[in-house]
Design an enzyme around this catalytic site. Sequence first.
Site, short mmCIF file in Angstrom:
data_model
loop_
_atom_site.label_atom_id
_atom_site.label_comp_id
_atom_site.label_asym_id
_atom_site.label_seq_id
_atom_site.Cartn_x
_atom_site.Cartn_y
_atom_site.Cartn_z
N GLN A 153 31.58 47.98 30.50
CA GLN A 153 29.82 47.63 29.40
C GLN A 153 29.04 47.13 30.41
O GLN A 153 28.65 47.52 29.56
CB GLN A 153 30.68 46.17 29.04
CG GLN A 153 30.46 45.15 29.61
CD GLN A 153 31.93 45.11 30.65
OE1 GLN A 153 32.77 45.07 30.60
NE2 GLN A 153 31.78 43.83 31.48
N SER A 181 41.67 44.14 33.83
CA SER A 181 41.83 44.79 35.25
C SER A 181 43.24 44.69 35.37
O SER A 181 44.05 45.72 36.17
CB SER A 181 41.11 44.04 35.45
OG SER A 181 39.50 43.98 35.69
N ASP A 220 35.99 50.16 35.65
CA ASP A 220 36.45 49.24 34.99
C ASP A 220 35.22 48.67 34.63
O ASP A 220 33.92 48.86 35.27
CB ASP A 220 36.91 47.46 36.58
CG ASP A 220 37.72 46.91 35.37
OD1 ASP A 220 38.09 46.98 34.44
OD2 ASP A 220 37.68 45.48 36.55
N GLU A 221 35.07 47.31 34.17
CA GLU A 221 33.89 46.82 33.52
C GLU A 221 32.72 47.45 33.15
O GLU A 221 31.70 47.51 33.74
CB GLU A 221 33.08 45.87 35.30
CG GLU A 221 33.39 44.97 35.44
CD GLU A 221 34.15 43.81 34.23
OE1 GLU A 221 33.20 43.75 33.46
OE2 GLU A 221 35.13 43.05 35.31
N CYS A 277 42.70 25.76 22.07
CA CYS A 277 43.57 25.55 20.71
C CYS A 277 45.48 26.54 21.22
O CYS A 277 45.90 25.72 21.04
CB CYS A 277 43.38 25.72 19.68
SG CYS A 277 43.46 27.96 19.72
N GLY A 285 38.59 43.73 25.53
CA GLY A 285 38.98 41.71 25.08
C GLY A 285 38.66 40.88 26.35
O GLY A 285 36.78 42.03 26.25
N PRO A 286 38.94 40.22 25.68
CA PRO A 286 37.28 39.09 26.08
C PRO A 286 37.81 39.27 27.75
O PRO A 286 38.69 39.09 28.23
CB PRO A 286 38.12 37.76 25.43
CG PRO A 286 39.15 38.35 24.86
CD PRO A 286 39.75 39.10 25.10
N MET A 287 37.24 38.14 28.69
CA MET A 287 37.28 37.87 29.90
C MET A 287 39.23 37.03 30.05
O MET A 287 39.88 36.28 28.84
CB MET A 287 36.91 36.45 30.55
CG MET A 287 35.29 37.51 31.00
SD MET A 287 33.46 36.41 31.48
CE MET A 287 34.74 35.92 33.23
N SER A 302 41.55 38.12 29.85
CA SER A 302 42.65 39.53 28.65
C SER A 302 43.48 40.00 29.60
O SER A 302 44.56 40.83 28.97
CB SER A 302 42.55 40.30 27.21
OG SER A 302 41.47 40.72 27.75
P1 ADP Z 1 40.78 40.62 32.50
O1 ADP Z 1 39.96 41.83 33.66
O2 ADP Z 1 40.39 40.45 31.23
O3 ADP Z 1 39.45 39.96 33.13
P2 ADP Z 1 42.94 40.30 34.53
O4 ADP Z 1 43.32 41.27 34.77
O5 ADP Z 1 40.97 39.79 35.29
O6 ADP Z 1 41.70 39.77 33.24
O7 ADP Z 1 43.17 38.66 34.48
C1 ADP Z 1 44.34 38.09 33.73
C2 ADP Z 1 44.76 36.69 34.37
O8 ADP Z 1 44.08 35.69 34.43
C3 ADP Z 1 46.42 37.10 33.48
O9 ADP Z 1 47.19 37.21 33.56
C4 ADP Z 1 46.12 34.70 34.04
O10 ADP Z 1 47.07 35.15 35.38
C5 ADP Z 1 44.89 34.71 34.32
N1 ADP Z 1 44.01 33.87 33.05
C6 ADP Z 1 43.34 32.71 33.07
N2 ADP Z 1 43.33 32.25 31.97
C7 ADP Z 1 43.96 33.09 31.39
C8 ADP Z 1 43.53 32.86 29.87
N3 ADP Z 1 42.68 31.93 29.08
N4 ADP Z 1 43.97 33.02 28.78
C9 ADP Z 1 45.05 34.81 29.91
N5 ADP Z 1 45.15 34.73 30.67
C10 ADP Z 1 44.55 33.94 31.56
#
Ligand code: ADP
Length: 191
Positions: free
Chosen positions: A91, A22, A88-89, A148, A15-17, A19
């Site tokens: 990519q 982790s 993790d990470e 949005c 997924g994107p950052m 999402s």
């Molecule tokens: P990833 O590893 O995909 O970057 P994390 O597991 O580190 O994601 O973080 C997810 C958490 O980030 C969510 O539970 C929420 O608290 C927070 N968050 C911050 N910005 C957003 C966003 N735009 N959409 C969803 N969650 C977000």
Amino acid sequence: MYGPNHHGWIEVVVGPMYSGKSEELIRRLKRAEIAKQNVVVFKPSIDDRYCKKNVVSHNGSKIKAIDICKPQDIYKYINEDTQVIGVDEVQFFEEEIVGIIRDLADKGMRIIAAGLDMDFRGEPFGPTPKLMAIAEFVDKLSAVCMTCGNPAHRTQRLINGKPAKYSDPIVLIGATESYEARCRLHHEVPR
Ligand code: ADP
């Protein structure tokens, strides 16, 4: 074990950052630990977000992890008692990680790998697409679009607050960089 016979498999969480990749990885690994399974977690040493020795999610959950420079290093930290491996990470690892993860699953381990499926340009990111192809299970998570509020599958890169161009270099000296989750409509990559 997901099947009646004890054997290895691959789970991929993409997924994107923001999402929750982790978070989801940590959730699955903690449950394996609760089940008293032998768990080892890796991340590329390049990702020094928050803390070097942990995988930490944006909401603060964490699990102990080993920083490694190259995929082959995984073999130094596992043995025949290892049952579950988290990465993790994913990519950021070299392509070689795909064959190593396949080998570990073939040896009977459960591998859970999390990472970005697309880069800031919206293009397939490193070894993740190949891992998705060979995995038994793939979960594609979404974040919330910061423009949005719809589900977001892409990562917007911003340089000094403006959308990064397609050709902008990955490392920019002296610029303020940030990232946010965006949907297809609001993801901007000027050429
Ligand atoms: P990833 O590893 O995909 O970057 P994390 O597991 O580190 O994601 O973080 C997810 C958490 O980030 C969510 O539970 C929420 O608290 C927070 N968050 C911050 N910005 C957003 C966003 N735009 N959409 C969803 N969650 C977000």
